[in-house]
Design a protein around this motif. Structure first.
Motif, PDB file in Angstrom:
ATOM      1  N   PRO A  16       0.828  -1.208   0.000  1.00 29.35           N
ATOM      2  CA  PRO A  16       0.000   0.000   0.000  1.00 29.35           C
ATOM      3  C   PRO A  16       0.868   1.265   0.000  1.00 29.35           C
ATOM      4  O   PRO A  16       1.980   1.261   0.553  1.00 29.35           O
ATOM      5  N   ALA A  17       0.365   2.335  -0.588  1.00 30.35           N
ATOM      6  CA  ALA A  17       1.088   3.613  -0.598  1.00 30.35           C
ATOM      7  C   ALA A  17       1.412   4.038   0.826  1.00 30.35           C
ATOM      8  O   ALA A  17       0.576   3.919   1.726  1.00 30.35           O
ATOM      9  N   GLY A  18       2.637   4.487   1.059  1.00 33.35           N
ATOM     10  CA  GLY A  18       3.029   4.951   2.379  1.00 33.35           C
ATOM     11  C   GLY A  18       3.562   3.861   3.283  1.00 33.35           C
ATOM     12  O   GLY A  18       4.002   4.132   4.407  1.00 33.35           O
ATOM     13  N   HIS A  19       3.552   2.611   2.821  1.00 32.90           N
ATOM     14  CA  HIS A  19       4.101   1.513   3.637  1.00 32.90           C
ATOM     15  C   HIS A  19       5.589   1.778   3.884  1.00 32.90           C
ATOM     16  O   HIS A  19       6.318   2.162   2.975  1.00 32.90           O
ATOM     17  N   PRO A  20       6.057   1.562   5.130  1.00 33.50           N
ATOM     18  CA  PRO A  20       7.446   1.935   5.457  1.00 33.50           C
ATOM     19  C   PRO A  20       8.508   1.171   4.660  1.00 33.50           C
ATOM     20  O   PRO A  20       9.614   1.674   4.480  1.00 33.50           O
ATOM     21  N   ARG A  21       8.213  -0.025   4.204  1.00 30.35           N
ATOM     22  CA  ARG A  21       9.216  -0.774   3.443  1.00 30.35           C
ATOM     23  C   ARG A  21       9.188  -0.423   1.956  1.00 30.35           C
ATOM     24  O   ARG A  21      10.074  -0.839   1.218  1.00 30.35           O
ATOM     25  N   GLY A  22       8.177   0.328   1.522  1.00 33.47           N
ATOM     26  CA  GLY A  22       8.059   0.592   0.090  1.00 33.47           C
ATOM     27  C   GLY A  22       7.862  -0.705  -0.670  1.00 33.47           C
ATOM     28  O   GLY A  22       7.498  -1.735  -0.093  1.00 33.47           O
ATOM     29  N   SER A  23       8.129  -0.694  -1.960  1.00 32.38           N
ATOM     30  CA  SER A  23       7.988  -1.914  -2.750  1.00 32.38           C
ATOM     31  C   SER A  23       8.625  -1.708  -4.113  1.00 32.38           C
ATOM     32  O   SER A  23       8.822  -0.576  -4.558  1.00 32.38           O
ATOM     33  N   CYS A  24       8.927  -2.826  -4.769  1.00 38.46           N
ATOM     34  CA  CYS A  24       9.441  -2.728  -6.141  1.00 38.46           C
ATOM     35  C   CYS A  24       8.360  -2.192  -7.087  1.00 38.46           C
ATOM     36  O   CYS A  24       8.666  -1.521  -8.062  1.00 38.46           O
ATOM     37  N   ALA A  25       7.089  -2.496  -6.780  1.00 33.76           N
ATOM     38  CA  ALA A  25       6.013  -2.030  -7.659  1.00 33.76           C
ATOM     39  C   ALA A  25       5.971  -0.508  -7.723  1.00 33.76           C
ATOM     40  O   ALA A  25       5.752   0.074  -8.794  1.00 33.76           O
ATOM     41  N   GLU A  26       6.197   0.145  -6.605  1.00 31.60           N
ATOM     42  CA  GLU A  26       6.123   1.615  -6.627  1.00 31.60           C
ATOM     43  C   GLU A  26       7.346   2.217  -7.305  1.00 31.60           C
ATOM     44  O   GLU A  26       7.373   3.413  -7.591  1.00 31.60           O
ATOM     45  N   LYS A  27       8.369   1.382  -7.556  1.00 31.10           N
ATOM     46  CA  LYS A  27       9.555   1.877  -8.266  1.00 31.10           C
ATOM     47  C   LYS A  27       9.599   1.358  -9.706  1.00 31.10           C
ATOM     48  O   LYS A  27      10.669   1.224 -10.290  1.00 31.10           O
ATOM     49  N   ASP A  28       8.437   1.054 -10.223  1.00 29.65           N
ATOM     50  CA  ASP A  28       8.258   0.753 -11.652  1.00 29.65           C
ATOM     51  C   ASP A  28       8.868  -0.580 -12.085  1.00 29.65           C
ATOM     52  O   ASP A  28       9.380  -0.703 -13.213  1.00 29.65           O
TER      53      ASP A  28
END
Lengths: 107, 107
Positions: A16-28
């Protein structure tokens, strides 16, 4: 697909947006994945290489993460523009792309 | 998760009902995946083993497909009841579970 000489996994983990670990999905990572599949087809490399998207590979902080077996080499911060070099040098040529390799404390 | 000694990938490919290739999803790969994650946690094996679900691994005809690197060993028709043996013998013990291994013409 037959048993490959090199197998590349591209992390497609989403959070989810704002999750502290981020994700590969949000980095395209999706665009990176598409480019691996495109080059796989364009190079007709189905006999030597396998390309597979995957769930979380671990090092979210350096995503998009790309993992190559059997060497167990992790690449980080991979962009669409990097895919050609990974494909040409490593997946087909057997030479690790050291400039993109994850730090040893990460993987 | 750190760089693992063994990395297991469980195919989670899905296809529409009636698709000629079938899929691991229609053969209950989700339950197999859950069991790998459950045993990973129960055995506290995070330091030695990585567990990752994945897109298509190739041999849909023998799904659910489970692939172990760095050996590049493919297991087929894996059930929830088989997970313990793969985990104990192969992922922790280093011994291939030959009875579940894909035929050499498949992988």
């Amino acid at each position: 697909m037959p048993r490959p000489q090199k197998h590349v996994f591209i992390c497609n983990q989403a959070r989810p947006a704002g999750h502290p670990r981020g994700s590969c999905a949000e980095k395209d990572c999706k665009a990176v994945t598409d480019e691996f599949f495109r080059q796989w087809q364009a190079r007709n490399a189905f006999g030597q290489v396998s390309v597979t998207y995957s769930g979380c590979l671990g090092p979210c902080s350096i995503g998009p993460s790309v993992l190559v077996y059997p060497e167990n080499v992790m690449y980080g911060n991979v962009t669409v523009d990097d895919v050609s070099e990974i494909f040409e040098k490593h997946l087909l040529g057997g030479e690790i792309v050291t400039r993109l390799q994850a730090p040893t404390d990460v993987w």
